[in-house]
Design an enzyme around this catalytic site. Structure first.
Site, mmCIF file in Angstrom:
data_model
loop_
_atom_site.group_PDB
_atom_site.id
_atom_site.type_symbol
_atom_site.label_atom_id
_atom_site.label_comp_id
_atom_site.label_asym_id
_atom_site.label_seq_id
_atom_site.Cartn_x
_atom_site.Cartn_y
_atom_site.Cartn_z
ATOM 1 N N GLY A 11 0.842 -1.203 0.000
ATOM 2 C CA GLY A 11 0.000 0.000 0.000
ATOM 3 C C GLY A 11 0.879 1.255 0.000
ATOM 4 O O GLY A 11 1.813 1.357 0.789
ATOM 5 N N ARG A 21 13.349 10.511 -2.848
ATOM 6 C CA ARG A 21 14.181 11.705 -3.126
ATOM 7 C C ARG A 21 15.471 11.669 -2.319
ATOM 8 O O ARG A 21 16.569 11.905 -2.840
ATOM 9 C CB ARG A 21 13.377 12.958 -2.778
ATOM 10 C CG ARG A 21 14.153 14.260 -2.824
ATOM 11 C CD ARG A 21 13.268 15.440 -2.421
ATOM 12 N NE ARG A 21 14.003 16.695 -2.354
ATOM 13 C CZ ARG A 21 14.668 17.119 -1.259
ATOM 14 N NH1 ARG A 21 14.693 16.357 -0.155
ATOM 15 N NH2 ARG A 21 15.304 18.274 -1.260
ATOM 16 N N VAL A 23 17.013 9.054 -1.027
ATOM 17 C CA VAL A 23 17.898 7.975 -1.514
ATOM 18 C C VAL A 23 18.641 8.434 -2.765
ATOM 19 O O VAL A 23 19.870 8.304 -2.863
ATOM 20 C CB VAL A 23 17.068 6.692 -1.809
ATOM 21 C CG1 VAL A 23 17.899 5.668 -2.598
ATOM 22 C CG2 VAL A 23 16.557 6.072 -0.505
ATOM 23 N N SER A 73 2.644 -8.004 -4.939
ATOM 24 C CA SER A 73 3.098 -8.983 -5.931
ATOM 25 C C SER A 73 2.905 -10.423 -5.449
ATOM 26 O O SER A 73 3.719 -10.968 -4.690
ATOM 27 C CB SER A 73 4.587 -8.745 -6.238
ATOM 28 O OG SER A 73 5.066 -9.768 -7.093
ATOM 29 N N GLY A 102 5.546 -2.033 3.780
ATOM 30 C CA GLY A 102 5.088 -2.508 5.084
ATOM 31 C C GLY A 102 5.655 -3.880 5.412
ATOM 32 O O GLY A 102 6.652 -4.323 4.831
ATOM 33 N N ASP A 128 -0.249 2.094 8.154
ATOM 34 C CA ASP A 128 -0.807 1.298 9.259
ATOM 35 C C ASP A 128 -0.065 1.412 10.575
ATOM 36 O O ASP A 128 -0.601 1.046 11.613
ATOM 37 C CB ASP A 128 -0.823 -0.186 8.866
ATOM 38 C CG ASP A 128 -1.948 -0.471 7.887
ATOM 39 O OD1 ASP A 128 -2.066 -1.630 7.460
ATOM 40 O OD2 ASP A 128 -2.687 0.461 7.559
ATOM 41 N N GLY A 171 -6.748 -0.217 8.541
ATOM 42 C CA GLY A 171 -6.024 -0.949 9.582
ATOM 43 C C GLY A 171 -6.656 -2.325 9.747
ATOM 44 O O GLY A 171 -7.588 -2.493 10.517
ATOM 45 N N GLU A 223 -11.039 -1.015 10.296
ATOM 46 C CA GLU A 223 -11.686 -2.007 9.404
ATOM 47 C C GLU A 223 -11.444 -3.436 9.895
ATOM 48 O O GLU A 223 -12.228 -4.333 9.627
ATOM 49 C CB GLU A 223 -11.177 -1.853 7.975
ATOM 50 C CG GLU A 223 -9.693 -2.096 7.832
ATOM 51 C CD GLU A 223 -9.165 -1.820 6.444
ATOM 52 O OE1 GLU A 223 -9.925 -1.944 5.459
ATOM 53 O OE2 GLU A 223 -7.996 -1.467 6.319
ATOM 54 N N ARG A 254 -4.863 7.275 2.371
ATOM 55 C CA ARG A 254 -3.605 6.883 1.728
ATOM 56 C C ARG A 254 -2.982 8.027 0.945
ATOM 57 O O ARG A 254 -1.807 7.977 0.583
ATOM 58 C CB ARG A 254 -3.879 5.696 0.801
ATOM 59 C CG ARG A 254 -4.109 4.413 1.568
ATOM 60 C CD ARG A 254 -2.869 3.582 1.576
ATOM 61 N NE ARG A 254 -2.686 3.004 0.271
ATOM 62 C CZ ARG A 254 -3.245 1.859 -0.095
ATOM 63 N NH1 ARG A 254 -3.988 1.167 0.766
ATOM 64 N NH2 ARG A 254 -3.069 1.377 -1.295
#
Ligand code: F6P
Length: 321
Positions: A11, A21, A23, A73, A102, A128, A171, A223, A254
Site C-alpha cells: 500500500g 528523493r 535515496v 506482488s 510494510g 498502518d 487498519g 476495518e 492513503r
C-alpha cells in the site's frame, strides 16, 4: 557500494516520495548510481529499472503516492519469479536494494537477501504503523491527520442533527490509525482488531451520552474490528433508538501531501539507508525510536511483536463525555 536500487511496495503511503528523493539525492551526492524499480516486486521480476538523476526527484517531496509506482506482488511468492528478479538485479550489477513498504514488503526484502545474497535495506512505508521495531511508520502521521480533519467535519453535522456516526478507518490487523485519531480527535469510542470490545459496551456508552445530554457520539472503527460497520450500526440503531450514520474514509487516508513529520521521517530514513550502505552495513530495518532515526537487524526487526497502547485505548472512553 557504487550502484544501488530503490523500490516501493505494498500500500502506498504519504512520504514515500520524500524517501525516494533522499535515496537518490544522497546516493548521487556520494557518486553512487541509483536505479528505481517501477511497480515494486512486480517490476523487479519484469526488469523495469530506471536510472535516476538528481532531476528525476525534483518537486516530489510534498506529493503523496510514489512516483515509481507500487504493487502487491503475488508472483514474488514463487521462487522461480524471485530468481528472475535476482537475475535482473545481477545483470544490472546492483549491489544493494532499498525496499520501502510494510510488513510483507520488508519480509520480501529479507527473503531476497537470504536467497540471493544481495544486500538490502528496509524502510517502514505504510500508513498502518504496524511495524513493531519502529515507533512510527512513514505515512502514519499524515493518515491520522487526514482522519482528524474528517472527524471534525463529521462532528459538525453529527451534532447538528443530534445523531451518532461510525467512522471506519484503515487498519486490518493494527488499530493504531483508529486509536491515535480517536484519542487526538476526542472520539467517544475506538474499536480496534486487538481488543474484542462487545457491541453492547458501545451501546451502553452511546445511551449514557444521550442521557447526559450529548446526542452525537463519534465512534472510530478500524476495518479490522471483527464486527462489520453495517452490523454495528444496525445494533446501535435498534438498541439506542437513535439514527446512526456511517462514514468510510477508505483511500482518503492513503493520499495527501505528507506532513512535516512524515517528510522528516522519510528523509531521515532514506539518508540513513544509503549512509549504511556506504559503510558496508546492510540487511537492516530502518525506523525511528524515541524521536531518533535508528536501525535493527532486518530479521530481528520483523520478528518483534507490536502491542496496542492500552492506556491510550482505555483513556479514550475515560476522557469522553
Ligand atoms: O497496508 C495499508 C493499507 O492501506 C491497509 O490499511 C488497507 O487495509 C490496505 O492497505 C488496502 O489494501 P489495497 O490498497 O491493496 O486495497
Amino acid at each position: 557500494m557504487k550502484r544501488i536500487a530503490v523500490l516501493t511496495s505494498g500500500g502506498d503511503s504519504p512520504g514515500m516520495n520524500a524517501a525516494i528523493r533522499a535515496v537518490v539525492r544522497y546516493g548521487t551526492h556520494y557518486d553512487m548510481e541509483v536505479f528505481a524499480v517501477h511497480r515494486g516486486y512486480e517490476g523487479l521480476i519484469d526488469n523495469e529499472f530506471e536510472k535516476m538523476s538528481r532531476r528525476s526527484v525534483a518537486d516530489i517531496i510534498h506529493h503523496g503516492g510514489t512516483i515509481i509506482k507500487t504493487a502487491r506482488s503475488a508472483r514474488f511468492h514463487d521462487r522461480e519469479n524471485r530468481e528472475k528478479a535476482y537475475a535482473n538485479l545481477r545483470k544490472l550489477k546492483i549491489e544493494g536494494l532499498i525496499v520501502i513498504g510494510g510488513n510483507g514488503s520488508l519480509a520480501g526484502a529479507q527473503l531476497l537477501a537470504e536467497e540471493s545474497g544481495i544486500p538490502v535495506m528496509g524502510l517502514p512505508g505504510t500508513i498502518d504503523n504496524d511495524l513493531a521495531y519502529t515507533d512510527v511508520t512513514i505515512g502514519f502521521d499524515t493518515a491520522v491527520n487526514t482522519v482528524l480533519d474528517a472527524i471534525s467535519k463529521i462532528r459538525d453535522t453529527s451534532s447538528s442533527h443530534e445523531r451518532s456516526t461510525v467512522i471506519e478507518v484503515m487498519g486490518r490487523h493494527c488499530g493504531d490509525i483508529a486509536l491515535y485519531s480517536g484519542y487526538a480527535g476526542g472520539a467517544d469510542f475506538v474499536l480496534v482488531p486487538e481488543v474484542l470490545t462487545p457491541v453492547d459496551e458501545v451501546v451502553k456508552k452511546v445511551k449514557q451520552s444521550i442521557k447526559s445530554g450529548k446526542a452525537h457520539s463519534i465512534i472510530i472503527k478500524a476495518e479490522g474490528y471483527p464486527v462489520s460497520s453495517e452490523d454495528l450500526i444496525k445494533e446501535l440503531k435498534e438498541k439506542t433508538g437513535q439514527d446512526v450514520k456511517l462514514a468510510v474514509l477508505a483511500y482518503l487516508q492513503r493520499g495527501g501531501a505528507p506532513t512535516f513529520r512524515d517528510r522528516v521521517l522519510a528523509t531521515d530514513c532514506g539518508v540513513l539507508a544509503v549512509e549504511l550502505f556506504r559503510q558496508g552495513i546492510y540487511n537492516r530495518a530502518i525506523g525511528q525510536v524515541d524521536g531518533k532515526v535508528t536501525h535493527f537487524d532486518l530479521a530481528e526487526a520483523l520478528a518483534m511483536k507490536s502491542s496496542l497502547r492500552v492506556e491510550l485505548f482505555n483513556n479514550v472512553s475515560v476522557l469522553s463525555m
